[in-house]
Design a protein around this motif. Sequence first.
Motif: not given
Length: 334
Positions: A131-135
């Motif tokens: 999720r961090v990488k997507r953000m």
Amino acid sequence: MVFRNILDCIGGTPIVNLSRLFKDSQCEVLAKLEMVNPGGSIKDRPAHYIIEHGLADGSITPRSHIIESSSGNFAIALAMICRIHGLQFTAVVDPNLSPVNRQIIQCYGGNIELVTEKDRQGGYLETRIDRVKRMLREQPDAIWTNQYANERNWQSHYNGEGEEILRDLDRPVDYLVLGVSTSGTIHGITRRLREAWPGMKVIPVDAFGSVLFGTPPAARELPGLGASRVPELLKRDELGQVILVDDYESAIACRQLVKHEGIFAGASSGSVIAAIQRLSAHLTEPARFLTILPDRGERYLDTVYSDQWLLRMKERHFSRIAKRFTDTPVGQTV
């Protein structure tokens, strides 16, 4: 002394001799109380170090949106520090985040991004990082502090607790017993102390059910110790033989800390105390131990200090022990 702001109050934590809890032991056990940091935990140190150095070298700007995957304490520390610097902050969390920690993060002005899908190890760390990488892809001003791989994580402890311990102690310790999660704490302190005390033995403490040291994943509920993914910072060859402690053992030791020392500590503090109790009981000669008590107990009122929760963990603990005996072939030692 008058400090410039609350961030200048980070560090300089005291060391206490746990002489009451270990009064019947031949060992001396010293504990550095990281719970007295202004954000309530040891995570104030790496959060402060990473943000301050990022602002200094330009990798973090006043427009940056700080993002981190955290089970609680690091998110709280970042939320506090970002508030002082006027930075936007989002914590990527999972269902294990306690309601109290969630409220603290939001009181500091932090945002919450909740991940509910478990990863392949049965935890949430990998899905939180996804999720961090997507953000990061979606938000051009987003900066991931990445406590799992950021070299400034362990450097904060090398220059922080490591230096303070050498300043405060009059002689070496025989054993350094520390919990492991991102591994920044244990590597930073170990690397600094070994420069002065090369004979010191380092004992990592991991949660039963964590995969950090090659053991299989299993159910665990307490945050702050262990992980469902091996962090990039972890260098197993620098550490000694790991001691695994489960949720029940951690909670019992936490309650002993309150009863005997008046120290109201969090779950991972109980884990290292349980490990020291186990290790010291088998020593034939006196020894000097040093450990860290990372955070405060009020964040664990609904787990460690809940009698109902403890009963459930007790049943899991003894069920696991019974299964281990049942699965052991006749004639083989358990």
